[in-house]
Design an enzyme around this catalytic site. Sequence first.
Site, PDB file in Angstrom:
ATOM      1  N   ARG A 261     -24.614 -27.138  33.778  1.00  0.00           N
ATOM      2  CA  ARG A 261     -25.526 -27.219  34.928  1.00  0.00           C
ATOM      3  C   ARG A 261     -25.009 -28.226  35.955  1.00  0.00           C
ATOM      4  O   ARG A 261     -25.009 -27.954  37.162  1.00  0.00           O
ATOM      5  CB  ARG A 261     -26.921 -27.606  34.446  1.00  0.00           C
TER       6      ARG A 261
ATOM      7  N   HIS B  42     -35.244 -28.572  41.552  1.00  0.00           N
ATOM      8  CA  HIS B  42     -35.660 -29.969  41.623  1.00  0.00           C
ATOM      9  C   HIS B  42     -36.862 -30.100  42.548  1.00  0.00           C
ATOM     10  O   HIS B  42     -36.857 -29.568  43.656  1.00  0.00           O
ATOM     11  CB  HIS B  42     -34.530 -30.843  42.165  1.00  0.00           C
TER      12      HIS B  42
ATOM     13  N   HIS C 153     -26.152 -29.132  29.681  1.00  0.00           N
ATOM     14  CA  HIS C 153     -26.321 -29.871  30.933  1.00  0.00           C
ATOM     15  C   HIS C 153     -24.990 -30.113  31.628  1.00  0.00           C
ATOM     16  O   HIS C 153     -24.952 -30.279  32.851  1.00  0.00           O
ATOM     17  CB  HIS C 153     -27.051 -31.194  30.671  1.00  0.00           C
TER      18      HIS C 153
ATOM     19  N   TYR D 178     -25.653 -35.735  43.134  1.00  0.00           N
ATOM     20  CA  TYR D 178     -24.436 -34.932  43.223  1.00  0.00           C
ATOM     21  C   TYR D 178     -23.625 -35.270  44.468  1.00  0.00           C
ATOM     22  O   TYR D 178     -22.429 -34.989  44.516  1.00  0.00           O
ATOM     23  CB  TYR D 178     -24.791 -33.446  43.188  1.00  0.00           C
TER      24      TYR D 178
ATOM     25  N   LYS E   1     -39.526 -26.422  35.349  1.00  0.00           N
ATOM     26  CA  LYS E   1     -40.450 -27.494  35.003  1.00  0.00           C
ATOM     27  C   LYS E   1     -41.749 -27.352  35.786  1.00  0.00           C
ATOM     28  O   LYS E   1     -41.757 -26.909  36.931  1.00  0.00           O
ATOM     29  CB  LYS E   1     -39.816 -28.858  35.302  1.00  0.00           C
TER      30      LYS E   1
ATOM     31  N   ARG F 112     -31.311 -24.864  33.286  1.00  0.00           N
ATOM     32  CA  ARG F 112     -31.600 -25.808  32.214  1.00  0.00           C
ATOM     33  C   ARG F 112     -31.565 -25.045  30.890  1.00  0.00           C
ATOM     34  O   ARG F 112     -31.782 -23.837  30.848  1.00  0.00           O
ATOM     35  CB  ARG F 112     -32.979 -26.435  32.391  1.00  0.00           C
TER      36      ARG F 112
END
Length: 305
Positions: free
Chosen positions: A244, A267, A241, A276, A171, A147
């Site tokens: 990514r 994630h 992004h 994806y 995150k 990210r």
Amino acid sequence: MDVAEAIDRFIDYLRFERRLSPHTLAAYRRDLNVLESGIAPEDRQDVRCLTRDTLREVLMQRMKTGLAPRSAHRWLSALRSFFRYLMREGVLRDNPAEGLKAPKKGRPLPEVLDTDQLGALLDHAPNDPLEIRDRAMAELLYGAGLRLSEMVGLDLPDIHLNEGTLKVMGKGRKERIVPFGGAARKALEAWLDVRQGWLSDASGQAVFLSQRGQRIHPRTVQARLKRWALHHGGGVHLHPHLLRHSFASHILESSGDLRGIQELLGHAHLSTTQIYTHLDFQHLAEVYDKAHPRARRRKSATGKS
């Protein structure tokens, strides 16, 4: 009060009390006119005759004619506002649009570049120290699937060049270890040599620096990647992004390992990564359409398909 009068009063309320723009007023008027034209003539005589079932039937008819889920959500929002106004005026006791749900909005597929496009973009030799840094950032975003915030937050101790790994703070303050390949390593080594001349008292341990010797700002990264693509990639709009997403899509195409990609991307939920798989299927479907002899549409003798 009939439906037409109720709509006129609501529009006047929006115009004179809420002071909404003419554009917004026109949008409300269009949505409510659709309601009026979609209901039976007898239901138009009294706005109190409108029930949730009536509204649901109008919605279903609109969906059958190709109304997009996003437009359906906007239409229902306009109805709720309309009926809330009528409740405020004492015309209705309940809001018949409450509880009505439009179909779920389709989640847009992320944009990706194919490997040839990325190769053409990233293989250009840097022209100056700034481009050495920019290429290292692009290679790392694509090579490790980072990210933007993760890359900007990298410190020197987070990089293990010999092992080809990074320690990333993702995150939720969750750390993870991600690998990066030879191209990213080579670009990163070139940047670290240049970085020595950019140091300042404010540099600290930040890997990527601005020309003032401070940790680079995310907006600067975005602007520099856009510039790189403008100078080296033609019409491609390059952004963090996109790199990514391309990383994840290309790994999935080669490995099919969705769980592994989830770990690499950081994630928390597999459902986030599953988008994806749709990208991968879309790619396979395109290959099928182009390659399978029974998938291609044949032209008739008149030349029309």
